[in-house]
Enzyme design. Structure first.
Site, PDB file in Angstrom:
ATOM      1  N   CYS A   4       0.828  -1.206   0.000  1.00  9.11           N
ATOM      2  CA  CYS A   4       0.000   0.000   0.000  1.00  9.11           C
ATOM      3  C   CYS A   4       0.869   1.266   0.000  1.00  9.11           C
ATOM      4  O   CYS A   4       1.698   1.463   0.885  1.00  9.11           O
ATOM      5  CB  CYS A   4      -0.919  -0.009   1.213  1.00  9.11           C
ATOM      6  SG  CYS A   4      -1.845   1.520   1.432  1.00  9.11           S
ATOM      7  N   CYS A   7       0.417   3.308   3.216  1.00  8.08           N
ATOM      8  CA  CYS A   7       1.068   2.636   4.357  1.00  8.08           C
ATOM      9  C   CYS A   7       2.569   2.899   4.321  1.00  8.08           C
ATOM     10  O   CYS A   7       3.189   3.140   5.359  1.00  8.08           O
ATOM     11  CB  CYS A   7       0.793   1.136   4.348  1.00  8.08           C
ATOM     12  SG  CYS A   7      -0.865   0.656   4.880  1.00  8.08           S
ATOM     13  N   ASP A  30      -0.786  16.648  -1.459  1.00 11.24           N
ATOM     14  CA  ASP A  30      -1.001  15.785  -2.608  1.00 11.24           C
ATOM     15  C   ASP A  30       0.053  16.105  -3.668  1.00 11.24           C
ATOM     16  O   ASP A  30       0.340  17.284  -3.912  1.00 11.24           O
ATOM     17  CB  ASP A  30      -2.412  15.997  -3.166  1.00 11.24           C
ATOM     18  CG  ASP A  30      -2.809  14.934  -4.159  1.00 11.24           C
ATOM     19  OD1 ASP A  30      -2.210  14.878  -5.256  1.00 11.24           O
ATOM     20  OD2 ASP A  30      -3.729  14.158  -3.856  1.00 11.24           O
ATOM     21  N   HIS A  46      -4.255   0.694   8.403  1.00 13.54           N
ATOM     22  CA  HIS A  46      -4.723   0.442   7.040  1.00 13.54           C
ATOM     23  C   HIS A  46      -6.190   0.025   7.056  1.00 13.54           C
ATOM     24  O   HIS A  46      -6.567  -0.976   7.649  1.00 13.54           O
ATOM     25  CB  HIS A  46      -3.903  -0.650   6.347  1.00 13.54           C
ATOM     26  CG  HIS A  46      -4.375  -0.894   4.948  1.00 13.54           C
ATOM     27  ND1 HIS A  46      -3.966  -0.117   3.898  1.00 13.54           N
ATOM     28  CD2 HIS A  46      -5.260  -1.773   4.445  1.00 13.54           C
ATOM     29  CE1 HIS A  46      -4.565  -0.521   2.796  1.00 13.54           C
ATOM     30  NE2 HIS A  46      -5.370  -1.536   3.104  1.00 13.54           N
ATOM     31  N   ASN A  96     -13.306   9.563  -1.344  1.00  9.56           N
ATOM     32  CA  ASN A  96     -13.716   8.691  -2.445  1.00  9.56           C
ATOM     33  C   ASN A  96     -13.733   7.261  -1.920  1.00  9.56           C
ATOM     34  O   ASN A  96     -12.848   6.875  -1.155  1.00  9.56           O
ATOM     35  CB  ASN A  96     -12.733   8.776  -3.608  1.00  9.56           C
ATOM     36  CG  ASN A  96     -12.624  10.168  -4.185  1.00  9.56           C
ATOM     37  OD1 ASN A  96     -13.625  10.819  -4.432  1.00  9.56           O
ATOM     38  ND2 ASN A  96     -11.404  10.637  -4.392  1.00  9.56           N
ATOM     39  N   GLY A 102     -14.368   7.005  -7.516  1.00 12.39           N
ATOM     40  CA  GLY A 102     -13.147   7.697  -7.911  1.00 12.39           C
ATOM     41  C   GLY A 102     -11.930   7.389  -7.056  1.00 12.39           C
ATOM     42  O   GLY A 102     -10.909   8.067  -7.159  1.00 12.39           O
ATOM     43  N   HIS A 107      -6.460   2.938   0.406  1.00  7.66           N
ATOM     44  CA  HIS A 107      -6.173   3.207   1.815  1.00  7.66           C
ATOM     45  C   HIS A 107      -7.040   4.417   2.117  1.00  7.66           C
ATOM     46  O   HIS A 107      -6.922   5.443   1.432  1.00  7.66           O
ATOM     47  CB  HIS A 107      -4.684   3.527   2.009  1.00  7.66           C
ATOM     48  CG  HIS A 107      -4.279   3.747   3.434  1.00  7.66           C
ATOM     49  ND1 HIS A 107      -3.355   2.937   4.054  1.00  7.66           N
ATOM     50  CD2 HIS A 107      -4.634   4.677   4.344  1.00  7.66           C
ATOM     51  CE1 HIS A 107      -3.172   3.368   5.302  1.00  7.66           C
ATOM     52  NE2 HIS A 107      -3.943   4.434   5.492  1.00  7.66           N
ATOM     53  N   HIS A 109      -8.615   7.726   2.840  1.00  5.41           N
ATOM     54  CA  HIS A 109      -8.005   9.054   2.902  1.00  5.41           C
ATOM     55  C   HIS A 109      -9.042  10.128   2.642  1.00  5.41           C
ATOM     56  O   HIS A 109      -9.995   9.936   1.903  1.00  5.41           O
ATOM     57  CB  HIS A 109      -6.816   9.196   1.945  1.00  5.41           C
ATOM     58  CG  HIS A 109      -7.121   8.923   0.502  1.00  5.41           C
ATOM     59  ND1 HIS A 109      -7.326   7.651  -0.001  1.00  5.41           N
ATOM     60  CD2 HIS A 109      -7.245   9.759  -0.555  1.00  5.41           C
ATOM     61  CE1 HIS A 109      -7.553   7.728  -1.306  1.00  5.41           C
ATOM     62  NE2 HIS A 109      -7.517   8.998  -1.662  1.00  5.41           N
ATOM     63  N   HIS A 111      -9.504  13.970   1.333  1.00  5.85           N
ATOM     64  CA  HIS A 111      -8.916  15.097   0.600  1.00  5.85           C
ATOM     65  C   HIS A 111      -9.422  16.384   1.240  1.00  5.85           C
ATOM     66  O   HIS A 111     -10.604  16.498   1.564  1.00  5.85           O
ATOM     67  CB  HIS A 111      -9.380  15.108  -0.861  1.00  5.85           C
ATOM     68  CG  HIS A 111      -8.899  13.977  -1.681  1.00  5.85           C
ATOM     69  ND1 HIS A 111      -7.805  14.080  -2.506  1.00  5.85           N
ATOM     70  CD2 HIS A 111      -9.363  12.713  -1.818  1.00  5.85           C
ATOM     71  CE1 HIS A 111      -7.619  12.924  -3.125  1.00  5.85           C
ATOM     72  NE2 HIS A 111      -8.565  12.083  -2.719  1.00  5.85           N
TER      73      HIS A 111
END
Length: 123
Positions: A4, A7, A30, A46, A96, A102, A107, A109, A111
């Site tokens: 990952c 990770c 990002d 994870h 997402n 999308g 993992h 997350h 945004h």
């Protein structure tokens, strides 16, 4: 999980531009920003998708979301109000989940997007 990307970032095996870290979370810039401010908030634990979360993840999810206003303040995109109470600034959060949602990295997350608009690809 050994393969990952996030990770590996959390384990500091892959460099990133870290803006926040504690025992449970990591936030970083990002590498392909979609806005002037584009940060990712990940749990160090994870979890592949939001769809895998249940009530046992509530505190972790709350902590992820509660971090967004702090990061927005630190990166100059918090919501502010003028003397008449008119809002300015602001940011957007997005999670997402799955291919139709999308998601590209499996993992969990969040945004956080912010900054003066229009953002790339918007009018």
């Amino acid at each position: 999980m050994t393969d990952c990307l996030f990770c590996k970032i959390a384990a500091k095996q892959i460099p990133s531009s870290i803006v926040y870290e504690d025992e449970e979370l990591l936030a970083f810039k990002d590498i392909h920003p979609a806005a002037p401010v584009h940060l990712l908030v990940i749990p160090k634990l994870h979890v592949a998708t939001l769809s895998e979360c249940n009530e046992t993840h509530g505190e972790l999810l709350g902590k992820m979301l509660a971090l967004a206003p702090k990061l927005a303040r630190e990166h100059g995109c918090e919501v502010t109000y003028d003397a008449d109470g008119k809002p300015a600034g602001g940011y957007k959060t997005l999670i997402n989940s799955g291919p139709d949602g999308g998601q590209e990295v499996y993992h969990l997350h969040l945004h956080m997007y912010g900054g003066a608009r229009p953002w790339p690809g918007q009018r």
